[in-house]
Write a protein that holds these residues in place. Structure first.
Motif, short mmCIF file in Angstrom:
data_model
loop_
_atom_site.label_atom_id
_atom_site.label_comp_id
_atom_site.label_asym_id
_atom_site.label_seq_id
_atom_site.Cartn_x
_atom_site.Cartn_y
_atom_site.Cartn_z
N VAL A 141 0.85 -1.19 0.00
CA VAL A 141 0.00 0.00 0.00
C VAL A 141 0.89 1.24 0.00
CG1 VAL A 141 -1.88 1.21 1.14
CG2 VAL A 141 -1.72 -1.28 1.33
N ALA A 142 0.81 2.03 -1.05
CA ALA A 142 1.66 3.21 -1.19
C ALA A 142 1.21 4.32 -0.26
CB ALA A 142 1.63 3.70 -2.64
N ALA A 143 2.11 5.27 -0.03
CA ALA A 143 1.80 6.44 0.81
C ALA A 143 0.62 7.19 0.22
CB ALA A 143 3.02 7.34 0.91
N GLY A 144 -0.32 7.56 1.08
CA GLY A 144 -1.48 8.29 0.63
C GLY A 144 -2.59 7.42 0.07
N LYS A 145 -2.37 6.12 0.00
CA LYS A 145 -3.37 5.19 -0.50
C LYS A 145 -3.94 4.36 0.64
CE LYS A 145 -2.59 6.35 -4.82
NZ LYS A 145 -3.62 7.03 -5.65
N SER A 146 -5.00 3.62 0.33
CA SER A 146 -5.60 2.71 1.31
C SER A 146 -5.54 1.29 0.79
CB SER A 146 -7.07 3.09 1.57
OG SER A 146 -7.16 4.38 2.16
N SER A 147 -5.55 0.33 1.70
CA SER A 147 -5.54 -1.08 1.32
C SER A 147 -6.83 -1.43 0.59
CB SER A 147 -5.38 -1.96 2.57
OG SER A 147 -6.44 -1.73 3.48
N SER A 148 -6.86 -2.57 -0.07
CA SER A 148 -8.01 -2.95 -0.88
C SER A 148 -9.29 -3.05 -0.06
CB SER A 148 -7.74 -4.28 -1.58
OG SER A 148 -7.42 -5.28 -0.62
N ASN A 149 -9.17 -3.36 1.25
CA ASN A 149 -10.36 -3.42 2.08
C ASN A 149 -10.69 -2.08 2.73
OD1 ASN A 149 -8.46 -3.18 4.10
ND2 ASN A 149 -8.78 -5.23 4.93
N GLY A 150 -9.85 -1.05 2.45
CA GLY A 150 -10.10 0.29 2.94
C GLY A 150 -9.80 0.50 4.41
N ARG A 151 -9.16 -0.47 5.05
CA ARG A 151 -8.96 -0.39 6.50
C ARG A 151 -7.57 0.07 6.91
NH1 ARG A 151 -9.61 -5.67 8.74
NH2 ARG A 151 -9.50 -4.58 10.71
N HIS A 152 -6.59 0.02 6.00
CA HIS A 152 -5.21 0.33 6.36
C HIS A 152 -4.66 1.41 5.43
CE1 HIS A 152 -5.62 -3.21 8.80
NE2 HIS A 152 -5.76 -3.98 7.73
N ALA A 153 -4.05 2.43 6.02
CA ALA A 153 -3.48 3.54 5.26
C ALA A 153 -2.01 3.31 4.99
CB ALA A 153 -3.69 4.85 6.01
N GLY A 154 -1.58 3.62 3.77
CA GLY A 154 -0.18 3.47 3.40
C GLY A 154 0.66 4.63 3.91
N PRO A 155 1.99 4.44 3.91
CA PRO A 155 2.67 3.28 3.34
C PRO A 155 2.70 2.12 4.34
CG PRO A 155 4.29 4.85 4.12
CD PRO A 155 2.94 5.50 4.33
#
Length: 214
Positions: A141-155
């Motif tokens: 998960v890149a910086a500023g993005k969210s994981s596919s389930n939307g629960r974890h913020a990158g990086p």
């Protein structure tokens, strides 16, 4: 005329998550639940989705349905002391996941060596549990993005498929500056099937240095 070369992305191994056949450990504080003194058994939590700092950045173990393979713990799981495969102090009766955490019921053996650890655990002298595991599938998960389930913020790196292979009662978590239940480790090495030299080196280094730092 020479072809134009595309810039290469950094592939530094120090920033990559581990691959298959590599082993990791993480510690948690030991919360004793449902102590049954007659059976010498405890219920404990051995993993969560709390971010954990590795050499490659922040690691998160997914606890969603299907993410954790608990078959090894439930079929042949043993309780160790300080990840030493020659210090089996009990068995894992049951392991399960619930509410983004993983739990296990463990029973201490009644031989003299196991009883020492059992008594210290019951008294609260030993208060940390550590799990050893391998990861089969990652989500980066890149910086500023969210994981596919939307629960974890990158990086961060999310372990989508992983398998715990042992649970240990540990005496001294390596990094005391971040509280009981954390451990800083060096980058893991490739481990061939049946090769236990990794564990022997890990135990020796822990004894000599109180933990491994990068």
């Amino acid at each position: 005329m020479s072809p134009v070369q595309k810039p290469k992305k950094s592939t530094s191994s120090s920033k990559k998550p581990m691959t298959k056949n590599q082993t990791m450990k993480r510690d948690l504080s030991f919360n004793v639940r449902s102590l049954d003194e007659e059976k010498r058994s405890f219920e404990l939590s051995f993993s969560s989705e709390e971010p954990y700092q590795r050499w490659f950045g922040s690691e998160i173990l997914s606890h969603e349905p299907g993410a954790i393979d608990l078959s090894r713990l439930n079929e042949i799981g043993v309780l160790l002391y300080n990840h030493n495969r020659d210090k089996v102090i009990g068995r894992i009766d049951k392991a399960w996941a619930k509410d983004n955490r993983a739990y296990a019921t463990v029973t201490f053996d009644d031989d003299a060596e196991a009883d020492v650890i059992y008594q210290k655990t019951k008294a609260g002298t030993l208060r940390a549990v550590s799990v050893g595991y391998t990861v089969d599938s990652w989500e980066e998960v890149a910086a500023g993005k969210s994981s596919s389930n939307g629960r974890h913020a990158g990086p961060c790196s999310v372990a989508l498929k992983w398998q715990p292979y042992e649970i240990s009662i540990v005496s001294v978590p390596a990094d005391a500056t971040v509280g009981v239940g954390r451990e800083m480790e060096e980058e893991p090495i490739e481990m061939e099937k049946g090769d236990y030299s990794y564990y022997e080196r890990q135990i020796l280094l822990n004894r000599n240095f109180g933990g491994i730092t990068k």
